[in-house]
Design a protein around this motif. Structure first.
Motif, mmCIF file in Angstrom:
data_model
loop_
_atom_site.group_PDB
_atom_site.id
_atom_site.type_symbol
_atom_site.label_atom_id
_atom_site.label_comp_id
_atom_site.label_asym_id
_atom_site.label_seq_id
_atom_site.Cartn_x
_atom_site.Cartn_y
_atom_site.Cartn_z
ATOM 1 N N THR A 89 0.828 -1.207 0.000
ATOM 2 C CA THR A 89 0.000 0.000 0.000
ATOM 3 C C THR A 89 0.862 1.258 0.000
ATOM 4 O O THR A 89 0.652 2.182 -0.804
ATOM 5 C CB THR A 89 -0.925 0.011 1.229
ATOM 6 N N LEU A 92 2.722 1.787 -3.365
ATOM 7 C CA LEU A 92 1.847 2.268 -4.431
ATOM 8 C C LEU A 92 1.542 3.757 -4.266
ATOM 9 O O LEU A 92 1.481 4.509 -5.254
ATOM 10 C CB LEU A 92 0.552 1.460 -4.458
ATOM 11 N N ILE A 93 1.363 4.191 -3.030
ATOM 12 C CA ILE A 93 1.096 5.608 -2.783
ATOM 13 C C ILE A 93 2.318 6.448 -3.128
ATOM 14 O O ILE A 93 2.219 7.511 -3.758
ATOM 15 C CB ILE A 93 0.670 5.827 -1.316
ATOM 16 N N TYR A 97 0.060 6.290 -7.142
ATOM 17 C CA TYR A 97 -1.243 5.705 -7.417
ATOM 18 C C TYR A 97 -2.301 6.304 -6.490
ATOM 19 O O TYR A 97 -1.994 6.703 -5.365
ATOM 20 C CB TYR A 97 -1.203 4.188 -7.229
ATOM 21 N N ALA A 102 -4.372 2.020 -4.162
ATOM 22 C CA ALA A 102 -3.274 1.532 -3.322
ATOM 23 C C ALA A 102 -3.811 0.651 -2.195
ATOM 24 O O ALA A 102 -3.250 -0.418 -1.908
ATOM 25 C CB ALA A 102 -2.491 2.714 -2.746
#
Length: 324
Positions: A89, A92-93, A97, A102
């Protein structure tokens, strides 16, 4: 087989009062009173808020673990699942994203780990202890290889921070989200056929299979559930810290098992109480907080937690022998 009628209480209040958890509730009250004398700072608003925040990850995972243990299973991979899901998570952030995507990625990681656990146990025939321990080691290894032991920082998107740091009506949002998870888990366990299947399998797996319950599918679904909740706990923790810590979730397996067993869910299966699990999770957070307030060396924390688990399991065995 488990008493099916007993798994559908007439009201949540009835279950809370008649779930066989009087001893847990009494111990909780006694502990709070004792802390009031030993550490006056415990009852300050800021400290109580911290206790609730600390209880959130354990409580969220423990609600899923209640299904697993009530089904006479075990999942040792929850802490590593939390760490890996939080890592995905956060990464991805950091890569830009959107927050929903995420978080969905982190949840998907938890679901996949739960699915793998379930398949290894039901289709491959590996015992739950060995299967989930192996996945625990593999998942933690992936986290360490990817991060090289260095936290993934920069997950500071305002929308993401709100998940773990904001308040609504003076109540921390993570606590509200935990209450929602509890309500969903409560409904699933006590008011659906799925919940009754879980407890029936925990009571007598062979009898459950003979009456037509799809035991393998139910077991896989339960492990997916606890995987998803472990991932959600990872997202909450990552949001609170604004970083994915490689060591996140280490030792959570013990705390989760302790919260569930202390709450009254029997390790031999067929019996589960989510109210007790919630109290057990808060109790674990209170114990850790108390040890910190009393300046107890952190090396002793695991000794205390292990002792609590032994006492809880011994009490459960004694209670079952008395009833028999």
């Amino acid at each position: 087989m488990a008493d099916i009628a007993a798994t559908r209480p007439r009201s949540p209040l009835t279950l809370a009062l008649n779930g066989g958890n009087a001893g847990v509730y009494l111990a909780f009250v006694v502990l709070l009173v004792a802390l009031g004398f030993a550490a006056p700072r415990f009852f300050t608003f800021g400290n109580l808020t911290d206790v609730l925040r600390q209880a959130v990850p354990i409580a969220v995972i423990a609600f899923g673990a209640t299904f697993v243990i009530g089904m006479r299973g075990i999942d040792l991979s929850v802490g590593s699942t939390l760490a890996l899901s939080g890592l995905v998570t956060a990464n991805l952030i950091v890569l830009g994203y959107p927050v929903p995507l995420a978080c969905a990625g982190g949840i998907a990681v938890g679901a996949v780990i739960g699915l793998v656990n379930g398949i290894l146990i039901t289709k491959v025939g590996i015992t739950d202890f060995i299967a989930t321990m192996a996945i625990m080691v593999i998942s933690r290894g992936i986290v360490m290889v990817y991060t090289q032991g260095i936290p993934i920082v920069g997950a500071s998107d305002p929308a993401f921070r709100m998940i773990g740091q904001s308040y609504a009506g003076g109540v921390p949002v993570p606590v509200i989200l935990t209450a929602i998870v509890f309500a969903i888990a409560f409904y699933l366990l006590y008011y659906t056929r799925f919940g009754r299947f879980v407890l029936s399998i925990g009571s007598n797996p062979d009898a459950a299979r003979l009456v037509g319950i799809p035991t393998d599918k139910v077991k896989i679904a339960v492990y997916v559930l606890v995987g998803v909740l472990s991932a959600f706990a990872g997202i909450l923790l990552t949001s609170r810290l604004e970083a994915a810590m490689p060591e996140a979730g280490q030792g959570y397996e013990l705390d989760v098992i302790a919260a569930v067993v202390i709450g009254g869910t029997g390790l031999s299966g067929g019996r589960a109480t989510l109210f007790g699990t919630a109290v057990g999770a808060v109790l674990m957070a209170v114990v850790r907080n108390a040890l910190n307030l009393l300046n107890v060396n952190t090396f002793w924390h695991q000794v205390v937690i292990g002792t609590i688990i032994l006492i809880a399991v011994a009490a459960d065995r004694f209670s079952r022998r008395q009833k028999a």
